[in-house]
Write a protein that holds these residues in place. Structure first.
Motif, short mmCIF file in Angstrom:
data_model
loop_
_atom_site.label_atom_id
_atom_site.label_comp_id
_atom_site.label_asym_id
_atom_site.label_seq_id
_atom_site.Cartn_x
_atom_site.Cartn_y
_atom_site.Cartn_z
N ALA A 414 1.61 -3.78 3.41
CA ALA A 414 2.09 -4.33 3.45
C ALA A 414 2.92 -3.92 2.84
O ALA A 414 4.33 -3.33 3.21
CB ALA A 414 2.08 -5.79 2.78
N LEU A 415 3.42 -3.04 1.77
CA LEU A 415 3.77 -1.66 0.92
C LEU A 415 4.12 -0.99 1.87
O LEU A 415 5.66 -1.03 1.95
CB LEU A 415 3.03 -1.92 -0.33
CG LEU A 415 4.21 -1.10 -1.24
CD1 LEU A 415 5.02 -1.63 -1.93
CD2 LEU A 415 3.47 -0.16 -2.36
N CYS A 416 3.46 -0.54 2.16
CA CYS A 416 3.43 0.60 3.24
C CYS A 416 4.92 0.21 4.49
O CYS A 416 5.92 0.41 4.43
CB CYS A 416 2.77 0.77 3.87
SG CYS A 416 1.82 1.97 2.71
N LEU A 417 4.84 -1.46 4.90
CA LEU A 417 5.43 -1.93 5.41
C LEU A 417 6.52 -2.74 5.28
O LEU A 417 7.62 -2.09 5.87
CB LEU A 417 5.15 -2.94 6.26
CG LEU A 417 4.02 -3.04 7.17
CD1 LEU A 417 3.04 -4.63 7.46
CD2 LEU A 417 4.66 -2.49 9.02
N GLN A 418 6.60 -2.57 3.80
CA GLN A 418 7.92 -2.96 3.32
C GLN A 418 8.86 -1.92 2.90
O GLN A 418 9.85 -2.04 3.49
CB GLN A 418 7.80 -4.17 2.44
CG GLN A 418 8.52 -3.61 1.14
CD GLN A 418 8.04 -4.22 -0.49
OE1 GLN A 418 7.42 -5.01 -0.34
NE2 GLN A 418 8.66 -4.26 -1.54
N GLU A 419 8.04 -0.51 2.42
CA GLU A 419 8.55 0.63 1.92
C GLU A 419 8.71 1.41 2.84
O GLU A 419 10.10 3.14 2.59
CB GLU A 419 8.77 1.36 0.80
CG GLU A 419 8.85 0.46 -0.72
CD GLU A 419 9.62 -0.59 -0.74
OE1 GLU A 419 10.96 1.10 -1.36
OE2 GLU A 419 10.19 -1.58 -0.75
N HIS A 420 8.31 1.55 4.19
CA HIS A 420 7.89 2.27 5.17
C HIS A 420 7.53 3.74 4.68
O HIS A 420 6.60 4.05 5.42
CB HIS A 420 9.72 3.23 5.84
CG HIS A 420 10.12 1.56 6.32
ND1 HIS A 420 9.95 0.72 7.23
CD2 HIS A 420 11.85 1.24 5.31
CE1 HIS A 420 11.27 0.00 7.21
NE2 HIS A 420 11.95 -0.06 6.55
N ARG A 421 8.04 4.46 3.60
CA ARG A 421 6.84 5.56 2.70
C ARG A 421 7.29 5.36 1.42
O ARG A 421 8.30 4.67 0.86
CB ARG A 421 8.12 6.49 3.20
CG ARG A 421 7.71 6.79 4.25
CD ARG A 421 7.87 8.15 4.70
NE ARG A 421 8.56 9.19 6.37
CZ ARG A 421 7.59 9.56 6.76
NH1 ARG A 421 6.81 10.57 5.38
NH2 ARG A 421 7.04 9.49 8.05
N VAL A 422 6.37 5.40 0.88
CA VAL A 422 5.20 4.75 -0.89
C VAL A 422 4.72 6.10 -0.79
O VAL A 422 3.72 6.78 -0.72
CB VAL A 422 4.61 3.84 -0.93
CG1 VAL A 422 4.26 4.12 -1.96
CG2 VAL A 422 4.59 2.64 0.17
N GLY A 423 5.23 6.34 -2.70
CA GLY A 423 4.34 7.74 -2.55
C GLY A 423 3.20 8.12 -2.83
O GLY A 423 2.94 7.05 -3.25
N ASP A 424 2.23 8.89 -2.90
CA ASP A 424 1.16 8.85 -3.31
C ASP A 424 0.68 8.84 -4.57
O ASP A 424 -0.60 8.58 -5.16
CB ASP A 424 -0.19 9.66 -2.01
CG ASP A 424 0.35 11.43 -2.76
OD1 ASP A 424 1.37 11.29 -3.97
OD2 ASP A 424 0.07 12.79 -1.77
#
Length: 719
Positions: A414-424
């Motif tokens: 869900a976070l990746c959907l929210q932000e589109h890209r997330v730092g690993d």
């Protein structure tokens, strides 16, 4: 605000809870507000928040008011719109039944108070049509109504995780205020609600007729009282207090038909709310009452929104009627002049019973009341056990399900959907150190990458093809809810939606017309659209069938099963027993005399049947734990029940003593059926071993199992 309280509401003053809540809420403290149903909790929370809003906050969304069910949100909206209007502010509603046009208006001109659910918050966060940073930039406070209804299951973990993400979006700590009528462990529940802020932010338990009670946080994030309080209305689990007040009667009727006949004859001219603990039973009873000329309304989750609204409207307008409902009408809804509550069979917790009896006794001069109608002997015993616990002042502690690994997977996606890209290397920061979403989540992230649920490029994580395939339908809407709903077909009469039904009713062989029971009426199926999952019907005579798939039997608790055992040993609940109930209870005590003993548990051997059974009366989860631990003594692969465990037919007393002597020190988690993993939503996004471990931990009751092993076991021969 004070002007309107006195002149608009015509209140002489605030109730004790409302007065006690003003100071901590104005100061920005987190809080748990406790009061019986209709105790003024909503006003205790919203009045101080609106006062602060009038003096401090700019325009825009400042308060989220979160509820577990849409019916409660619908019921609260007019009140909160009125209160907000006093200071020139606005309240609005956002959930699954709210139109797209209304949602667009909210996004163009956000209200000051938004009433919603955790699932709708998630949908706002992941939607490409919502600028969530702008929408939540001014968020100051989240009020969680009926907080105990969240904390005891996975929706609670989902709520906490979403609140942490909102905190990061807002760039400041968000005040958290919980409202509850029935809870056995208030300090712990407050600590749970505070999430990552437990122990670092001020928190207060506010109860009726008490001063505020600050809490501190002990090891592991468990909140404990910083000092003793007096006058609390709650009872600590397992302690005996004076029996609670209320008119409660337990009757035995033996069938749905008899229950309908009794309800049709009793309390005519009054508004009666009847609780059933299955949708099928709601339909059966509703149909039987309608056949007896009773004005009846139904409410359960598989009825259409219009059908449910009619039931909710009956609370406000109808008089001589019966409303039959599942727990959808248990929580918080203002039922005003309700006269009677009737319980068919029994709920599984004292907390649930307290919510239901709290629907009554709101008018001056009236008292809280509940009539239990047991349909069979097993339900009669369960009701008697529940009322025995209630008479002792017991309320279950609210505890979150352990090890929510499947929700960790859901939240990362869900976070990746929210932000589109997330730092690993930065994704964990979104949950601000909330335990399940920190370092223990690393193996889950690796699995999501290896399985194609996530892709990685240049140190950034984003949604992968497997997540698209499994969860991408309807713009990832399946990602917003953390529970698995059984597949259902929409039932339509003309263009009017009546509700939804189990597809099994549309495929099984029948003689003659296919008849369904829905909304308390019989319908004949005229056409089934398999591609669109729709079923077209017309009104019909006769008696249709009702059925819905379930997620499996959860079992009864250790406390309730032990209370049932005490009833069989002679304890009577502090309620009025009808003659029928007393006679049937006496027969049950005779029938079960061989399965209970005051000195401990009982092992019975029936040579004729080849059956050896250990009568633990310990609840489903403790029995599952014992069956897994006593390998070689218990029958392998058995279907465990609430009160007993099947042992091997060749078991001897010496082998029993040798096998149980050290068992308390080597308790095992129950075995998990692979099919059960389908009921754990998002388990497909976990390594199978972690999904199995999650479910096994939730099926276990280590404390209950250890308590049973500490008791002596008496061996007897039956027959």
């Amino acid at each position: 605000m004070l002007h309107h309280i006195v002149n608009t509401l015509c209140w002489p003053g605030l109730r004790p809870l409302q007065e006690a809540a003003v100071g901590p809420l104005l100061a920005g403290s987190d809080a748990l507000l406790l009061a019986p149903t209709a105790g003024g909790k909503t006003e205790a929370a919203i009045f101080p928040l609106l006062s602060r809003m009038a003096s401090e906050s700019p325009r825009g969304l400042s308060v989220l008011y979160v509820c577990p069910i849409k019916a409660l949100l619908n019921n609260l909206l007019p009140r909160l719109e009125g209160y907000a209007g006093w200071i020139g502010r606005r309240a609005a509603l956002w959930h699954g039944d709210v139109s797209t046009a209304r949602r667009r208006h909210i996004l163009r001109d956000p209200p000051d108070v938004l009433l919603t659910t955790p699932e709708s918050i998630e949908s706002m966060l992941v939607s490409v049509n919502v600028d969530h940073r702008m929408l939540f930039a001014g968020l100051r406070t989240v009020v969680v109504d009926e907080v105990h209804a969240f904390a005891g299951d996975d929706r609670g973990w989902h709520l906490l995780a979403v609140l942490e993400r909102l905190t990061r979006l807002a760039g400041r700590p968000i005040q958290r205020v919980g409202l509850s009528a029935t809870v056995g462990n208030p300090p712990e529940l407050l600590g749970w609600l505070q999430g990552s802020g437990a122990g670092t932010r001020p928190g207060t338990v506010v109860a009726p007729e008490t001063a505020t009670s600050p809490v501190c946080t002990a090891r592991g994030g468990t909140a404990v009282p910083a000092r003793q309080t007096s006058g609390s209305a709650r009872a600590v689990p397992g302690t005996a207090t004076a029996p609670p007040q209320g008119e409660v009667e337990l009757d035995y009727v033996g069938s749905v038909s008899n229950a309908a006949t009794l309800l049709a004859a009793l309390h005519r001219g009054e508004k009666r709310l009847v609780f059933c603990d299955s949708k099928r039973l709601v339909e059966e009873l509703g149909h039987a009452l309608r056949a007896r000329g009773v004005t009846v309304f139904l409410s359960h989750a598989s009825l259409s929104a219009d059908e449910r609204r009619r039931s909710e409207q009956a609370f406000a307008e109808a008089r001589d009627c019966v409303i039959v409902a599942t727990s959808t009408l248990e929580l918080g809804i203002d039922v005003g002049d309700l006269d009677r509550v009737v319980q068919i069979d029994a709920p599984s917790t004292v907390s649930s019973f307290l919510q239901r009896i709290g629907r009554t006794g709101r008018r001056p001069g009236s008292v809280r009341n509940c009539l239990f109608l047991a349909l069979d002997g097993e339900s009669l015993l369960r009701a008697a056990g529940l009322l025995h616990l209630w008479g002792q002042g017991f309320v279950e502690p609210v505890t979150a399900p352990p090890e929510p690994r499947h929700l960790v997977a859901q939240q990362i996606l869900a976070l990746c959907l929210q932000e589109h890209r997330v730092g690993d290397r930065t994704w964990q920061e979104w949950w601000n150190g909330l335990a399940p979403f920190g370092a223990p989540a690393a193996p889950i992230l690796r699995h999501l990458l290896e399985g194609g649920y996530l892709d990685e490029d240049g140190g950034m994580l984003f949604i992968g093809p497997e997540a698209e395939r499994r969860f991408g339908r309807r713009h990832f809407m399946d990602m917003t809810a953390v529970f698995t709903a059984a597949p259902e077909f929409t039932v339509l009469s003309g263009r009017t939606e009546i509700g939804r039904t189990d597809p099994a009713l549309l495929t099984e062989e029948v003689e003659g017309p296919r008849l369904l029971l829905l909304a308390g009426r019989t319908w004949r199926v005229t056409y089934t659209d398999w591609r669109r999952r729709r079923c077209h019907v017309e009104p019909a005579d006769g008696h249709g069938r009702a059925r819905w798939g379930g997620t499996g039997y959860g079992g009864l608790s250790f406390a309730l099963c032990r209370a049932m055992r005490e009833v069989l040993l002679g304890a009577d609940p502090p309620v009025r027993l009808s003659r029928r109930a007393a006679e049937r209870l006496g027969a049950l005590r005779q029938d079960e005399a061989g399965s209970v003993h005051p000195g401990g548990t009982v092992v019975t051997r029936d040579p004729a049947a080849g059956d050896v059974r250990w009568w633990t009366w310990a609840g489903h989860r403790a029995n599952a734990t014992l069956a897994a631990t006593l390998e070689g003594l218990a029958v392998p692969g058995q279907r465990v029940d609430d009160v007993s465990i099947r042992l091997r037919g060749d078991l001897t007393l010496p082998r029993w003593r040798a096998g149980t002597g050290d068992a308390a020190g080597r308790l095992c988690l129950p075995e998990v059926d692979g099919k059960a993993l389908h009921g754990l939503k998002f388990s497909a996004a976990l390594p199978e071993r972690l999904a199995v471990a999650t479910l096994a931990a939730r099926l276990a009751d280590l404390d209950g199992a250890a308590a049973v092993l500490a008791e002596p076991a008496r061996w007897t021969v039956r027959g």
